[in-house]
Design a protein around this motif. Structure first.
Motif, PDB file in Angstrom:
ATOM      1  N   ASP A   1      46.561   5.219  -7.693  1.00 21.67           N
ATOM      2  CA  ASP A   1      47.959   4.867  -7.903  1.00 21.67           C
ATOM      3  C   ASP A   1      48.476   5.696  -9.073  1.00 21.67           C
ATOM      4  OD1 ASP A   1      50.425   3.788  -8.388  1.00 21.67           O
ATOM      5  OD2 ASP A   1      49.774   1.703  -8.208  1.00 21.67           O
ATOM      6  N   PRO A   2      49.441   6.608  -8.849  1.00 23.03           N
ATOM      7  CA  PRO A   2      49.915   7.462  -9.947  1.00 23.03           C
ATOM      8  C   PRO A   2      50.668   6.685 -11.022  1.00 23.03           C
ATOM      9  CG  PRO A   2      51.260   7.791  -7.994  1.00 23.03           C
ATOM     10  CD  PRO A   2      50.120   6.921  -7.584  1.00 23.03           C
ATOM     11  N   GLU A   3      51.023   5.444 -10.750  1.00 23.32           N
ATOM     12  CA  GLU A   3      51.781   4.653 -11.721  1.00 23.32           C
ATOM     13  C   GLU A   3      50.947   3.581 -12.413  1.00 23.32           C
ATOM     14  OE1 GLU A   3      55.056   3.005  -9.644  1.00 23.32           O
ATOM     15  OE2 GLU A   3      55.934   4.943  -9.099  1.00 23.32           O
ATOM     16  N   HIS A   4      49.709   3.393 -11.967  1.00 21.04           N
ATOM     17  CA  HIS A   4      48.874   2.355 -12.561  1.00 21.04           C
ATOM     18  C   HIS A   4      47.429   2.843 -12.659  1.00 21.04           C
ATOM     19  CE1 HIS A   4      52.296   0.088 -10.876  1.00 21.04           C
ATOM     20  NE2 HIS A   4      52.094  -0.751 -11.882  1.00 21.04           N
ATOM     21  N   LEU A   5      46.819   2.603 -13.816  1.00 20.09           N
ATOM     22  CA  LEU A   5      45.397   2.863 -13.983  1.00 20.09           C
ATOM     23  C   LEU A   5      44.604   1.694 -13.406  1.00 20.09           C
ATOM     24  CD1 LEU A   5      45.397   4.236 -17.649  1.00 20.09           C
ATOM     25  CD2 LEU A   5      45.140   5.554 -15.528  1.00 20.09           C
ATOM     26  N   PRO A   6      43.307   1.883 -13.137  1.00 22.35           N
ATOM     27  CA  PRO A   6      42.500   0.757 -12.636  1.00 22.35           C
ATOM     28  C   PRO A   6      42.508  -0.396 -13.629  1.00 22.35           C
ATOM     29  CG  PRO A   6      41.336   2.834 -12.348  1.00 22.35           C
ATOM     30  CD  PRO A   6      42.540   3.143 -13.166  1.00 22.35           C
ATOM     31  N   PRO A   7      42.559  -1.640 -13.140  1.00 20.12           N
ATOM     32  CA  PRO A   7      42.605  -2.800 -14.045  1.00 20.12           C
ATOM     33  C   PRO A   7      41.335  -2.910 -14.881  1.00 20.12           C
ATOM     34  CG  PRO A   7      42.220  -3.504 -11.783  1.00 20.12           C
ATOM     35  CD  PRO A   7      42.531  -2.039 -11.721  1.00 20.12           C
ATOM     36  N   GLN A   8      41.509  -3.322 -16.130  1.00 27.41           N
ATOM     37  CA  GLN A   8      40.399  -3.393 -17.068  1.00 27.41           C
ATOM     38  C   GLN A   8      40.053  -4.822 -17.473  1.00 27.41           C
ATOM     39  OE1 GLN A   8      38.654  -0.685 -17.806  1.00 27.41           O
ATOM     40  NE2 GLN A   8      40.060   0.573 -16.572  1.00 27.41           N
ATOM     41  N   ASN A   9      40.956  -5.789 -17.200  1.00 30.67           N
ATOM     42  CA  ASN A   9      40.685  -7.170 -17.586  1.00 30.67           C
ATOM     43  C   ASN A   9      41.214  -8.108 -16.508  1.00 30.67           C
ATOM     44  OD1 ASN A   9      43.560  -7.480 -18.100  1.00 30.67           O
ATOM     45  ND2 ASN A   9      43.192  -6.375 -20.019  1.00 30.67           N
ATOM     46  N   VAL A  10      41.032  -9.395 -16.717  1.00 30.85           N
ATOM     47  CA  VAL A  10      41.386 -10.396 -15.716  1.00 30.85           C
ATOM     48  C   VAL A  10      42.888 -10.410 -15.465  1.00 30.85           C
ATOM     49  CG1 VAL A  10      41.348 -12.859 -15.177  1.00 30.85           C
ATOM     50  CG2 VAL A  10      39.383 -11.806 -16.303  1.00 30.85           C
ATOM     51  N   VAL A  11      43.670 -10.324 -16.533  1.00 29.52           N
ATOM     52  CA  VAL A  11      45.123 -10.354 -16.381  1.00 29.52           C
ATOM     53  C   VAL A  11      45.608  -9.183 -15.536  1.00 29.52           C
ATOM     54  CG1 VAL A  11      47.323 -10.285 -17.609  1.00 29.52           C
ATOM     55  CG2 VAL A  11      45.406 -11.586 -18.564  1.00 29.52           C
TER      56      VAL A  11
END
Length: 974
Positions: A555-565
């Protein structure tokens, strides 16, 4: 004697004295586990139980949604009416559609609620149908239920009336399902296994026909000019009179037969996952079917290669300037080449005929052993005996005999032994003298390079030798592949598996895959993680990682999620993503189309007419007087004719279903009136019409519904076959880039000797084969779909300029040829994988080392195919200055490293023929990618940043000069 659990307890006590328990004490087993064991429940049993409850649950869920909608609409009426009197079904209403479901007068609030529910349900149904095409008929059933319930919904005044109607409608549905279920089991029962067992003999029969067509083609080369292109083969240049063209006819027949094989194997791939999941009484299990499919696919690839021989001749004639009818001033090398091939064809005639005969018998043997055809009566009595009746049959070994596999292997070895005489003949044709013991002592021979006067002659004759080796290798590979199939059939026959039927139940893993794929738009194995580490202890200690192209797109607008939120936020973002998808857009369009006609049922002035005159059947079409016995006979006849369309033309299945539904509505109503009378039939508010009036009305509603559906396919923006073909083509080019990349990696692993054991699931060989098979199958299926779409273009109403059908057709041809040659490219490298290290000669070891440093394939072509896919999909012009990779020139590169590596003395080496095949296929792939680039550039355009200043007096002349310069500039770039 102690029980097994007690023994395990004692063993555990020996290992851990601190947890020792008294020997006479029985281990305590949890009550849930004990009950589970007593009932004999296991995972497959529970899954089958769950499957049995799935259909009624879905039916009740559909009914539950309808009940909720009806209840909410009744509540709307109650809350907007001071004194709500129960409906009577009298004048001014739509009657009594079912017992206990009397309707009342009009209420605007109730109508609005029903309209909203109808819009919502149609939107959800069609969005799901778009995302999961396998739910197409389920979606139609749900659509009819929703439209009928929401058409009568505004007229019920109490919840009881609404529930009575919903119950009657549900009973009607379940009755229909029950009748269909009974007919499917009792009348000509058909399941996916039977479909597979029908396709396999058809495939083998088509294969037998293709091999015979190839033998006839080789025979036709003995007396014809094989370099004459098809476009010039029908007439002579001087007189224009018809000319014999047997090689063209046989080549076209063979090519069509080979293409039919690809279509059948794709169809088999589509049906096999369902056949493997079925519970059945039979002989071959799911694993047997899987192995059988693999063996049949292994035969198809070399056959496709043989079908390309005529194409290679035509390419050669184009490269050498021989692509015209022969004349007196032609290149003398052409006539010499034709004569050489005539002699070679005569030399190949007998070995090819014998090999074709034994391959045909091998396929017949497979059909007999796997019981796809009945064994001849003369051999049934002797088949059970271990000793064949030699006196009855003499020395001839026939298909079906226990020793046929060994006999076939001997015949294939005899064909492979003809390679040396053929090579000697080729050398004689080119004035190369070989000593009698040349193939036993090749080192005593001179280099091939000294046999030619010029470099041109050397390359021309070398290409000819490569093609001879290409044909010989593919024929031998086809024979070996069929031999594997024969041994498989013999193994199943010897094991006793073909002697009796048994209960076949799919295993836990297969059922788990089935459940995971029910709501998956991909293939059966789409849930597999292609990037998982393949080493879990033991083995070589290596891991296989697939590239980013096999993973989820970034996703060019989002990095991979790093936490639960952030992970929760990713799930929340799925909602707007789904609403903004093309599937949601399709569902919204279908809902708008439905409500545009269905609105008549929610307006006070038209709602009675809408229901009584059955206008809601026109809405259903958007989402999708005689003796009774005689009528039923004719109904069955015409209904059977309607099912011809879904069976033979699945793409037009909806048209066939519509014809059946329309016929059922007409005759079903008339039979109802004949049975229960006019008075009861009209109690639901619908007036009675005789058949000659009802039939045109029904037809008119169907046509009206289809017309509205057509309007909404072009409004607010058109969804046409043109755009669908372009999107499919973009996907096909992306798959082609993927296939080329996998072939590239396959060759690299094989040359380096790092592919590993293909029988191990942890090896690169197994993973690459799985990827190649999946991509090749998807590409074959997609090509078939695009050809169907292209054939349907003639029925579209043209708007604007003419659709460039010829360009698209040519692009499809190029895509297909690139796919086939790429498959052959990876197939040719199997020779290097099959060789064991201790069996390799010094030449093959040196050859491996040279190939590692040579440029076998090019990453540039993968990039180019990806760019072409993106441009076709988005409609954006190509980037400037694109060009294909330079042809690989493997021969020149290898000879530059070692001048003797491709000497004639090494012709008998098995790797030499594989190299010849790689050389031919790589040149064809690069040439076709170049033609593909030119076609896409002509179709989409190319960004041009060049600037030219031209001094002209006349503006029109200047514009013409400008165009000429730009055209010339583009030609230089190309």
């Amino acid at each position: 004697m102690r029980s097994a659990p007690q023994s395990q307890q004692d063993e555990a006590s020996t290992e851990k004295p601190t947890t020792k328990e008294p020997e006479n004490q029985e281990p305590h087993e949890p009550w849930l586990k004990s009950t589970w064991s007593k009932l004999g429940l296991d995972i497959p049993t529970v899954l089958i139980m769950m499957k049995g409850g799935l259909a009624p649950t879905i039916g009740l869920a559909i009914a539950a949604i309808a009940v909720l909608a009806l209840w909410s609409s009744v509540q709307a009426r109650i809350h907007t009416t001071r004194r709500s009197q129960p409906g009577t079904g009298g004048p001014g209403t739509v009657g009594t559609p079912s017992p206990g479901a009397q309707t009342g007068g009009y209420n605007s609030s109730q109508s609005a609620v029903c309209a909203i529910w109808l819009f919502f349900q149609v939107y959800i149904i069609n969005a799901l149908k778009s995302k999961y095409p396998q739910l197409q008929f389920s979606a139609i059933i749900w659509s009819i239920f929703a439209i009928v319930s929401m058409s009568y919904g505004p007229n019920f005044t109490t919840t009881t009336q609404a529930l009575n109607f919903a119950r009657t409608l549900l009973i009607t549905y379940l009755s229909g399902f029950g009748i269909a279920f009974g007919v499917s089991l009792l009348v000509v029962p058909m399941n996916s296994r039977k479909i597979v067992f029908k396709i396999i003999p058809g495939y083998i029969g088509a294969l037998r026909g293709a091999l015979k067509a190839h033998a006839r083609y080789v025979e036709s080369l003995e007396h014809t000019d094989m370099f004459l292109p098809i476009s010039h083969s029908g007439e002579t240049k001087s007189t224009g009179e018809p000319k014999e063209k047997p090689h063209i006819n046989e080549a076209m027949a063979f090519k069509k037969a080979a293409e039919a094989l690809a279509g059948l194997i794709a169809k088999l791939h589509g049906e096999l996952p369902f056949a493997k999941r079925e519970i059945a009484i039979g002989k071959l299990g799911p694993d047997d079917l899987n192995e059988l499919l693999r063996l049949l696919r292994e035969i198809m690839i070399p056959v496709l290669g043989l079908s390309s021989v005529a194409d290679i001749f035509e390419r050669t004639s184009h490269w050498l300037g021989w692509d015209h009818a022969p004349t007196a001033g032609d290149d003398p090398n052409r006539e010499r080449s034709v004569q050489d091939w005539n002699e070679l064809a005569k030399l190949m005639h007998e070995p090819v005929s014998k090999l074709t005969q034994i391959m045909d018998e091998g396929l017949h043997h497979t059909l007999l052993k796997l019981q796809f055809i009945e064994q001849p009566k003369s051999t049934k009595s002797t088949s059970s005996s271990t000793e064949p009746d030699v006196e009855a049959k003499g020395d001839a070994i026939q298909p079906g005999d226990p020793t046929f596999g060994d006999y076939m292997e001997m015949k294939i070895q005899e064909f492979e032994a003809t390679k040396q005489p053929m090579l000697r003949k080729w050398c004689e044709l080119h004035d190369i003298d070989l000593p009698p013991d040349f193939f036993e002592k090749p080192a005593s021979s001179e280099s091939m390079l000294s046999a030619y006067d010029t470099e041109f002659d050397k390359r021309r004759r070398q290409r000819q030798m490569y093609l001879v080796l290409y044909i010989e290798l593919l024929l031998a590979s086809t024979g070996r592949a069929i031999l594997e199939l024969v041994y498989f059939a013999d193994l199943k026959a010897r094991s006793g598996k073909m002697d009796r039927n048994r209960l076949i139940v799919p295993g836990y893993k297969r059922l788990r895959k089935w459940l995971s794929s029910v709501f998956s738009p991909g293939e059966e194995d789409s849930s597999d993680d292609l990037n998982n580490a393949m080493h879990e202890g033991g083995g070589t200690g290596s891991k296989v990682y697939m590239g980013a192209g096999y993973q989820q797109r970034k996703d060019p607008e989002h990095l991979p999620p790093q936490n639960v939120v952030q992970k929760i936020g990713d799930y929340v973002r799925l909602i707007p993503k789904a609403l903004g998808s093309s599937h949601s857009s399709f569902g919204f369009r279908a809902a708008c189309a439905t409500i545009s006609l269905g609105i008549l049922g929610y307006l006070e002035s038209t709602h009675v007419f809408y229901t009584k005159q059955r206008v809601f059947w026109a809405v259903i079409m958007i989402g999708y007087n005689g003796h009774r016995a005689g009528v039923l006979v004719f109904y069955w006849l015409f209904c059977s004719m309607g099912f011809y369309v879904p069976l033979k033309f699945p793409r037009y299945a909806i048209a066939g279903v519509i014809s059946i539904v329309t016929l059922t509505l007409i005759l079903g109503y008339e039979l109802q009136v004949t049975k229960i009378g006019v008075k009861v039939s009209t109690s639901n508010g619908q007036p009675y019409y005789p058949t000659y009036e009802l039939a045109p009305y029904r037809l008119a509603t169907v046509v009206a519904g289809l017309f509205v559906a057509f309007i909404w396919t072009i409004f607010p923006y058109p969804i046409t076959e043109h755009s669908q073909l372009r999107r499919h083509l973009g996907s096909s080019l992306y798959l082609l880039a993927n296939l080329y990349s996998v072939a590239h990696e396959t060759i690299r692993y094989r040359i380096q000797g790092e592919e590993g054991d293909i029988d191990s699931k942890d090896s690169p060989a197994r993973q690459l084969e799985k990827a190649r098979t999946t991509i090749f199958t998807k590409q074959t299926v997609l090509l078939g779909q695009m050809q169907q779409v292209a054939s349907f273009l003639k029925w579209e109403i043209p708007m604007g300029g003419r659709f460039p059908k010829e360009t698209y057709t040519e692009i499809l041809k190029r895509v297909e040829t690139i796919q086939n040659y790429t498959a052959l490219l990876s197939y040719s490298s199997r020779t290097f994988h099959a060789m064991k290290a201790e069996d390799e000669t010094q030449w093959i070891q040196d050859f491996r080392q040279l190939l590692k440093s040579a440029s076998l394939t090019s990453y540039e072509n993968t990039s180019l195919l990806s760019l072409l896919s993106s441009s076709i999909t988005t409609g954006q012009p190509l980037p400037p200055y694109l060009k294909t990779a330079t042809p690989y020139a493997l021969t020149e590169n290898l000879e530059g490293m070692d001048r003797d590596i491709l000497s004639i003395r090494h012709l008998a080496e098995p790797g030499y023929a594989a190299f010849a095949m790689m050389q031919i296929t790589t040149r064809c792939v690069v040439a076709d990618i170049g033609k593909l680039l030119a076609l896409v550039r002509d179709l989409i355009g190319e960004i041009d940043f060049s600037f030219h200043t031209v001094s002209v007096a006349d503006e029109s002349e200047g514009a013409q000069s400008q165009d000429s310069i730009l055209s010339n500039d583009k030609g230089k770039q190309d």
